[in-house]
Write an enzyme that holds these catalytic residues in place. Structure first.
Site, PDB file in Angstrom:
ATOM      1  N   ARG A  97     -14.754  17.663   7.660  1.00 20.83           N
ATOM      2  CA  ARG A  97     -14.477  16.638   8.666  1.00 20.83           C
ATOM      3  C   ARG A  97     -13.360  15.718   8.203  1.00 20.83           C
ATOM      4  O   ARG A  97     -12.513  15.291   9.006  1.00 20.83           O
ATOM      5  CB  ARG A  97     -15.754  15.833   8.953  1.00 20.83           C
ATOM      6  CG  ARG A  97     -15.696  15.029  10.260  1.00 20.83           C
ATOM      7  CD  ARG A  97     -15.252  13.616  10.074  1.00 20.83           C
ATOM      8  NE  ARG A  97     -16.013  12.999   9.020  1.00 20.83           N
ATOM      9  CZ  ARG A  97     -15.475  12.182   8.128  1.00 20.83           C
ATOM     10  NH1 ARG A  97     -14.182  11.896   8.156  1.00 20.83           N
ATOM     11  NH2 ARG A  97     -16.225  11.647   7.183  1.00 20.83           N
ATOM     12  N   LEU A 138      -1.912   5.021   2.700  1.00 17.28           N
ATOM     13  CA  LEU A 138      -2.109   3.574   2.836  1.00 17.28           C
ATOM     14  C   LEU A 138      -2.744   2.991   1.578  1.00 17.28           C
ATOM     15  O   LEU A 138      -2.211   2.066   0.965  1.00 17.28           O
ATOM     16  CB  LEU A 138      -2.979   3.259   4.053  1.00 17.28           C
ATOM     17  CG  LEU A 138      -3.318   1.776   4.266  1.00 17.28           C
ATOM     18  CD1 LEU A 138      -2.055   0.966   4.522  1.00 17.28           C
ATOM     19  CD2 LEU A 138      -4.307   1.612   5.427  1.00 17.28           C
ATOM     20  N   GLU A 370     -12.405   4.435   4.699  1.00 15.04           N
ATOM     21  CA  GLU A 370     -12.196   3.909   6.059  1.00 15.04           C
ATOM     22  C   GLU A 370     -12.925   2.580   6.258  1.00 15.04           C
ATOM     23  O   GLU A 370     -13.420   2.274   7.346  1.00 15.04           O
ATOM     24  CB  GLU A 370     -12.640   4.914   7.142  1.00 15.04           C
ATOM     25  CG  GLU A 370     -12.170   6.333   6.942  1.00 15.04           C
ATOM     26  CD  GLU A 370     -10.664   6.493   7.008  1.00 15.04           C
ATOM     27  OE1 GLU A 370      -9.966   5.491   7.238  1.00 15.04           O
ATOM     28  OE2 GLU A 370     -10.203   7.620   6.808  1.00 15.04           O
TER      29      GLU A 370
END
Length: 391
Positions: A97, A138, A370
């Site tokens: 995923r 990032l 995240e």
């Protein structure tokens, strides 16, 4: 061990909330995952390596790469369908995923949302087909939860840009054809498209992981990387650009984490039904049933939350703090379910014969990336108090 049929733990008949198209997409991804991916997962996890390019091409063939984006070879499905695809992939392994999330919700989304028409035409069709792999630069060694602290810089040199810095924990990094790299400039934070063969750019795979072993995780180094002016994403300025991408990826996790939890619970139910303890099936004991019922309740509640957020997203009404609610709750409950299922399996739960400990290890990373649970807690806290507690 094979997973039991879907309806077995659907206590609230949640299938009735899905459209026929959503069910068909779920069925397609689940079938591919069970037949082509699951048989190899224990080996990939143990070796700490995956055939990333072959996987990307296969995932492109079934249309899940950037599936929720419009045009440029993307399927243009609704958000719920994308979420269900993430759920089915993570039921096999979180690393799979992650590959899809980073490709579609971070790299492709950044190009689709903030890129020029030329950039979209150049990269998106190949990425949707899985012929090109993208990554999203990032996070840095000293700038994870606080992306504003990034040290990577982009400086003008005539018509060109010159990038210097380091990015860390980058999924797909060392197999990527294109890296979306975020850097500080005199004009604020800007995004740049860095082809992997650019002089001064290098990507090294991170080894020795105990989590997400069936996933490529890398360090990116940019040493005087010179890019033409048109390498910059023209429509992204400031942190709103990368944060917008993160919200896309976080949404996929809201569904995805439930896939890992479901696989653990289905495994535990099947094992408890076959394991004999004191001449009775383990599933016949009250304490075992309490564990299974509590986990099934949390799984169904998490699914209700995910579906509600998906419908809000499809209606264009999903707010960032609502995504944080979903990520915070569903990952937290998923990792609790994985750990509890391990207790049902006893010593068998620590082996790769069963997926439970593998899922639990993976979810440790999902809990962090995240946005950590702490960060999402503070996002929700600000939403309900109007007070920012980040600093």
């Amino acid at each position: 061990m094979k997973s039991s049929p879907l309806p077995s733990i659907d206590l609230l008949a949640l299938d009735g909330l899905l459209t026929d198209e959503e069910k068909e997409i779920r069925r397609t991804v689940r079938t591919m995952g069970e037949r082509e991916l699951r048989p190899h997962l224990a080996e990939w996890f143990e070796r700490g390596a995956i055939p990333a390019r072959d996987l990307a091409r296969r995932l492109g063939e079934i249309g899940v790469l950037g599936m929720h984006l419009e045009g440029y070879g993307c399927a243009g499905t609704n958000a719920v369908s994308y979420g269900l695809a993430c759920l089915e992939l993570e039921a096999v392994d979180s690393g799979l995923r992650s590959l899809v999330s980073v490709q579609g919700s971070l790299a492709m989304y950044a190009i689709r949302a903030y890129g020029s028409e030329e950039q979209k035409q150049q990269w998106l069709p190949g990425m949707a087909a899985g012929e090109k792999i993208g990554c999203f630069g990032l996070t840095e060694p000293d700038a994870g939860s606080d992306p504003a602290a990034m040290r990577t810089t982009g400086k003008r040199d005539g018509p060109d840009w010159v990038l210097n810095g380091t990015k860390m924990w980058i999924t797909n990094g060392s197999v990527a054809d294109i890296a979306v790299v975020w850097a500080r400039t005199d004009d604020g934070v800007r995004g740049f498209l860095v082809p992997s063969g650019t002089p001064g750019f290098s990507a090294t795979e991170i080894k020795g992981k105990l989590s997400l072993r069936a996933s490529v995780t890398s360090e990116l180094v940019l040493d005087d990387v010179r890019l033409p002016a048109d390498a910059m994403l023209p429509e992204a300025q400031g942190l709103s650009g990368p944060l917008g991408c993160l919200n896309e990826a976080r949404f996929g996790i809201v569904f995805g984490a439930l896939g890992a939890a479901r696989d653990c619970l289905e495994t535990a139910i099947a094992y408890a039904g076959e394991r004999m303890v004191f001449d009775r099936a383990l599933s016949s004991y009250q304490l075992t049933q309490q564990k299974l019922v509590d986990m099934a309740l949390e799984l169904d509640k998490g699914m209700l939350l995910a579906l509600h957020l998906g419908r809000l997203k499809d209606a264009g009404r999903l707010r960032p703090e609502q995504v944080s609610v979903g990520k915070l709750n569903n990952v937290r409950e998923a990792i609790d379910i994985a750990r509890q299922c391990r207790t049902v399996l006893g010593a068998s739960g620590i082996t790769l014969e069963y997926p439970v400990m593998r899922h639990a290890n993976n979810l440790e990373s999902v809990l962090t990336y995240e946005g950590t649970s702490e960060v999402h807690t503070l996002i929700v806290g600000k939403a309900i108090t109007s007070e920012a507690a980040f600093r």
